[in-house]
Scaffold this active site. Structure first.
Site, mmCIF file in Angstrom:
data_model
loop_
_atom_site.group_PDB
_atom_site.id
_atom_site.type_symbol
_atom_site.label_atom_id
_atom_site.label_comp_id
_atom_site.label_asym_id
_atom_site.label_seq_id
_atom_site.Cartn_x
_atom_site.Cartn_y
_atom_site.Cartn_z
ATOM 1 N N LYS A 2 0.848 -1.197 0.000
ATOM 2 C CA LYS A 2 0.000 0.000 0.000
ATOM 3 C C LYS A 2 0.881 1.243 0.000
ATOM 4 O O LYS A 2 1.929 1.263 0.655
ATOM 5 C CB LYS A 2 -0.903 -0.032 1.231
ATOM 6 N N SER A 52 -9.777 1.883 2.797
ATOM 7 C CA SER A 52 -8.880 2.620 1.932
ATOM 8 C C SER A 52 -7.852 1.742 1.212
ATOM 9 O O SER A 52 -7.241 2.194 0.250
ATOM 10 C CB SER A 52 -8.118 3.666 2.754
ATOM 11 N N SER A 106 -9.937 -0.452 7.016
ATOM 12 C CA SER A 106 -9.355 -0.253 5.681
ATOM 13 C C SER A 106 -8.733 -1.493 5.049
ATOM 14 O O SER A 106 -8.398 -1.472 3.865
ATOM 15 C CB SER A 106 -8.313 0.867 5.729
#
Lengths: 478, 540
Positions: free
Chosen positions: B79, B154, B178
């Site tokens: 990420k 996210s 997330s």
């Protein structure tokens, strides 16, 4: 001025701690170095970096707290103080607001007005900021983060002081305590100790405090004293004119001896303090606290009492010697070698202080070894050198830490005890100064001094003055 | 692309056995990326050359017998809020559009030590603020199951990349769900560890007291193996917990906690759930919860029950307070954490400005997107003098109460079973028009972060639109093993059930309609079906 006014002063003192590494990372705290040489992702606020508390900072803070009679907060926390400025790489400072490490202490000070206790509201730990460099460039400023993350403690006093003398006495006492603890060198000029002065005035006898101002940029005891006098006068003048004192931060300009308003309470920032989520609470357990307590060194008050008792030296001497930890250490070490406390004390108080003053040095800057001072005292005591020579040798010890035995040997400074040689010289001196001889014989005692002096001169100072005196008197009687 | 349909452990085994090389694996991943990125946009940065070079080096290490771990040679995505030295790390924000870290996050270092090859950095909501991966300054990510839908967020890029076979597994971060929510939306398995298990050093902070890095993978076994690799006691992160049980400063006082249970997560991968007490919070059911999701969760519960688990519903309480408490705490921390992005030291600086304050203002106004600004303002407000007690302090107290409610629950149950999100993936654009509604979508995931608990999101079917449904299994703090055991047993039960279903499916599917009636059996099966149908979807 018809009314009597009382000045009320509280201090916020920042002290840079003498740790080898920064408060939240492993970077060196060493002074100097190329800009940003002592930096890493943590102290430059790089994304994703995290603080890790330096254990030594906690121990120093606790040590200072214990020495200033504070309560130690056994479960303390860090908080973030949020404000934007480029010297502060994260745009927040890690400090302590809600649970500072030490609270409710106080130290006793003494001035001509007598003894009193100045309360300490709290001591908290925090990080220092970096430094902006504006001078050399027109279109930009540069920032050096070498100081960013250097550990500080802030010692917040109660508004207990009433005069510049009390403030100086308080600062001096704090400085001594912290130096004795080895927690900082506390040099105002170099910024390792910084004091902000909160000052208000009120009519004598009034119960309520007046409106206070905070003064910054005070880098010597003298500047602090001048700033206090200046600010007191300014506030009284305002009140006398029927005007109000504005709560604000002012910057002292010691050259102009005047302070300037920096910012008022209205535009005071909201720091939006909240608990630092990256650091867990610090728990100071019984065992750890006991360990720190057991490591507390003897502080000045205790040392003063001990010196009087153990070494049988006067209060006056003991005070001067303990005025600096370094001086006191030197005294004890030299005494341990030669066993003559009063003589060591005399050398330190008289000759050393004189030479320090001449060279504009502080007692902390003394660099000679206690062994050499002890040797010098032994040489004098044994009559190997006389006191005049000793003073000369001491200057070399003071400057270059010279070994006095070697020096005396090499330069041939040993006192001459040979009576025959002395008689020859005296005979010669008498022949060259018949007038003085006659004067003495006519009862002018003063003439003897002159003749002793001439003899010493002829002996290049190396004669035993007692012996010179004795032989000269005999010769003059003849 | 063949290799990207394997689990990370299967691929690792093949590489170790010499059947394929680490280079083959990276090539497969890169060609999948090549084929799908234009549509999906799971990645912000793909490090083709770096990954290939690394794969060669790793392969040599494997052949020399230096890299022997189960994940050696496996390609993974990270990420884009996790720092990678020399590889741009943006947090999907304009303000960090040019930021190249000088160091690598501890979790990634742990992966690299194990021989994992980093392919690139995945898309996300800007600074991990969002539930859809639509707030990225680099453009949105699409759900591989249906590109008209969001992948969740996210960590939408990480979950989408795993679902689409653009990597073997990925790292995500979970502050309020997330990892778990996008894993559910993308039909993959994602795990949020107990707070303090994976070092946050190098994770660009959003809500520091809530953030955790965790794995996104094809199945439960992969998640356990990856967690075993990335979890470590890290002295650089003061909130890191030594799960071997020693505190930071030894006996002399303490700073930081300790927890037991160790790091051997893969040891929990047994199917035995006999007598395992499973609680389903009644508060999570009913209003707001999509009926199809509810049915899927209960069906999973039934599968566990069939294998001997004791399942019942209970009242967790305080659920309605979790969202306000979370948004107060996370935003407050974010408002301070994001203060360092000011144009002074790194990242974006406005081109024209007059003086320092104007530079701050312009750089930040231009550099941050609307959702980030909204949360900075919210956070600054709740920390303001005069409001602190009413908002921030109250939220902290609520957080403590929520933790207590979970303590009570875990006194009665070994694990909690719950939906991961009230619905399946919404259509693109649907959520951003109503941020409050989007915040409410986090209702089942955020209390876990407030309480610091571990949670794993496991696929449990498809809705009538063919979108994946996910459930979460939650454990008590440091009880990842119980949680993993339940998740593993569920996965096995789903697979067993699926084998019969597969047979039915095969009979019913006609070649021209490959995806229409398909039912999902396990995340892995799900992926294979998806791979089959994906091209068509892209071409449509």
């Amino acid at each position: 001025m018809s009314k009597q006014y009382e000045t009320v002063i509280g201090l916020e003192v920042h002290v840079e701690l003498a740790t080898k590494t920064k408060i939240f990372c492993g970077c060196s705290t060493a002074f100097g170095g190329e800009p940003n040489a002592h930096t890493c992702p943590v102290c430059t606020g790089m994304p994703g970096s995290l603080p890790v508390l330096n254990k030594k900072v906690v121990e120093y803070a606790v040590a200072v707290g214990l020495a200033t009679n504070c309560e130690i907060t056994r479960f303390c926390k860090f908080d973030r103080k949020n404000y934007f400025y480029p010297d502060n790489p994260q745009n927040y400072q890690i400090s302590q607001l809600y649970l500072p490490i030490c609270r409710n202490g106080g130290i006793e000070i003494e001035t001509v007005a007598g003894k009193k206790t100045v309360g300490i509201h709290e001591i908290h730990m925090e990080e220092d900021a970096g430094k902006l460099v504006h001078d050399e460039w027109d279109d930009c400023s540069l920032v050096d983060y070498n100081r960013s993350g250097v550990p500080l403690i802030e010692i917040v006093s109660e508004p207990d002081m009433r005069s510049a003398e009390e403030v100086i006495a308080y600062l001096d006492k704090l400085r001594l305590i912290i130096q004795y603890l080895g927690a900082s060198d506390c040099k105002l000029q170099e910024g390792s100790m910084r004091a902000d002065v909160n000052l208000s005035v009120r009519e004598a006898g009034a119960e309520k405090f007046g409106t206070r101002t905070e003064m910054k940029n005070l880098n010597s005891f003298k500047a602090i004293a001048r700033a206090i006098e200046g600010e007191r006068a300014r506030q009284i003048e305002l009140l006398e004119e029927g005007k109000a004192v504005v709560q604000e931060t002012r910057r002292w300009d010691d050259n102009k001896e005047y302070s300037y308003a920096m910012r008022s309470k209205e535009d005071a920032q909201d720091y939006r303090y909240f608990p630092e989520p990256d650091l867990p609470p610090v728990v100071i357990g019984e065992e750890w606290l006991a360990k720190i307590k057991s490591r507390q060194p003897e502080l000045r008050t205790e040392k003063l009492a001990r010196y009087k008792k153990e070494f049988d030296i006067p209060e006056y001497d003991a005070r001067i010697l303990t005025e600096s930890k370094h001086m006191a250490d030197l005294f004890e070490a030299a005494t341990a070698v030669c066993g003559k406390p009063k003589k060591v004390s005399n050398w330190l108080m008289v000759e050393t202080m004189r030479l320090l003053k001449e060279a504009e040095m502080e007692p902390e800057d003394i660099s000679f070894s206690p062994e050499n001072l002890a040797k010098l005292i032994s040489l004098t005591d044994a009559g190997t050198i006389n006191s005049t020579v000793a003073k000369e040798v001491f200057e070399h010890i003071f400057r270059e830490d010279t070994d006095p035995e070697k020096y005396v040997e090499e330069k041939g400074l040993k006192t001459v005890h040979d009576e025959g040689a002395l008689r020859t010289v005296i005979q010669k001196v008498m022949e060259e100064n018949p007038q003085s001889v006659e004067d003495y014989r006519n009862g002018k005692e003063k003439a003897l001094g002159f003749l002793v002096g001439q003899t010493m001169k002829a002996m290049k100072g190396k004669a035993n003055p007692g012996l010179v005196n004795q032989i000269l008197r005999e010769a003059l009687k003849a | 692309m063949e290799l990207m349909s394997l689990t990370a452990l299967e691929l690792g085994k093949k590489i170790k056995g010499g059947e394929v090389t680490a280079i083959d694996a990276v090539r497969d991943a890169l060609s999948a990326i090549e084929a799908k990125e234009e549509t999906l946009h799971s990645y912000i940065t793909v490090d083709r050359e770096g990954a290939l070079k690394k794969a060669e080096k790793t392969q040599r290490g494997i052949e020399a017998g230096e890299l022997t771990g189960p994940l050696a040679g496996v390609p993974a995505a990270v990420k884009d809020n996790i720092c990678t030295e020399g590889l741009r790390t943006t947090c999907a924000s304009k303000i960090l559009c040019n930021f190249v870290p000088t160091y690598t996050a501890e979790a990634v270092l742990n992966l690299e030590k194990a021989g994992v090859v980093v392919l690139g950095k995945t898309n996300m909501d800007e600074f991990a603020m969002g539930s859809t991966t639509e707030t990225s300054a680099f453009g949105l990510t699409r759900n591989p199951w249906n590109p008209e839908h969001v992948p969740g967020g996210s960590s939408g890029g990480s979950c989408g990349a795993v679902a689409a076979g653009e990597c073997s597994f990925a790292l995500g971060s979970d502050t309020g769900g997330s990892i778990r929510q996008p894993s559910a939306f993308c039909g993959v398995t994602g795990l949020k560890p107990t707070y303090g298990t994976v070092s946050r050093y190098g994770l660009i902070a959003y809500g520091s007291s809530l953030d955790q890095i965790g794995p996104v993978a094809r199945d439960v076994a992969d998640c356990a193996a990856i967690l075993e690799t990335i979890a470590s006691y890290d002295r650089k992160d003061s909130t890191s917990v030594n799960r071997a049980g020693v505190s930071l400063w030894g006996e002399e006082g303490s700073s930081g906690g300790t927890g037991a249970d160790g790091y051997d997560f893969t040891s929990a991968l047994t199917e035995d759930v006999k007598g395992l007490r499973v609680g389903i919070p009644r508060d999570y059911l009913g209003e707001g919860l999509d009926k199809e999701v509810e049915r899927a969760v209960f069906k999973a519960a039934k599968l566990l029950e069939n294998r001997g688990a004791l399942v019942e519903t209970f009242d967790l309480s305080l659920v309605s307070y979790a969202i306000p408490a979370y948004y107060v705490i996370a935003s407050a921390e974010a408002s301070s954490n994001l203060a360092r992005f000011d144009g002074v030291k790194y990242g974006y600086r406005a081109e024209e400005y007059e003086g320092l304050h104007n530079m701050y203002k312009k750089s930040r106004s231009q550099g941050f997107g609307p959702e980030v600004k909204r949360r900075i303002m919210l956070g600054s407000f709740v920390l303001s003098s005069g409001y602190y007690d009413a908002y921030y302090l109250k939220a902290l107290k609520t957080k403590a109460l929520i933790k207590k409610a979970f303590d009570r629950a875990f006194a009665a149950y070994d694990v909690i079973l719950a939906p991961a999100a009230p619905t399946t993936a919404p259509r693109i654009g649907e959520s951003l028009t109503d941020p409050l509604k989007m915040y409410l979508g986090d209702i089942y995931t955020i209390s876990v972060n407030l309480a610091g608990l571990p949670g794993i999101s496991v696929p449990c079917g498809l809705d009538s639109r063919g979108l994946p449904i996910g459930l979460q299994i939650l454990g008590d703090c440091f009880q990842e093993k119980k949680m993993l055991r339940a998740a593993y047993a569920l996965e096995k039960a789903q697979a067993a059930e699926g084998e019969t279903a597969d047979a039915q499916l095969e009979n019913s599917i006609s070649p021209d309609k490959p995806r229409k009636d398909f039912r999902m059996q396990s995340s892995r099966k799900c992926f294979q079906y998806m791979g089959l149908g994906r091209r068509d979807a892209v071409l449509e």
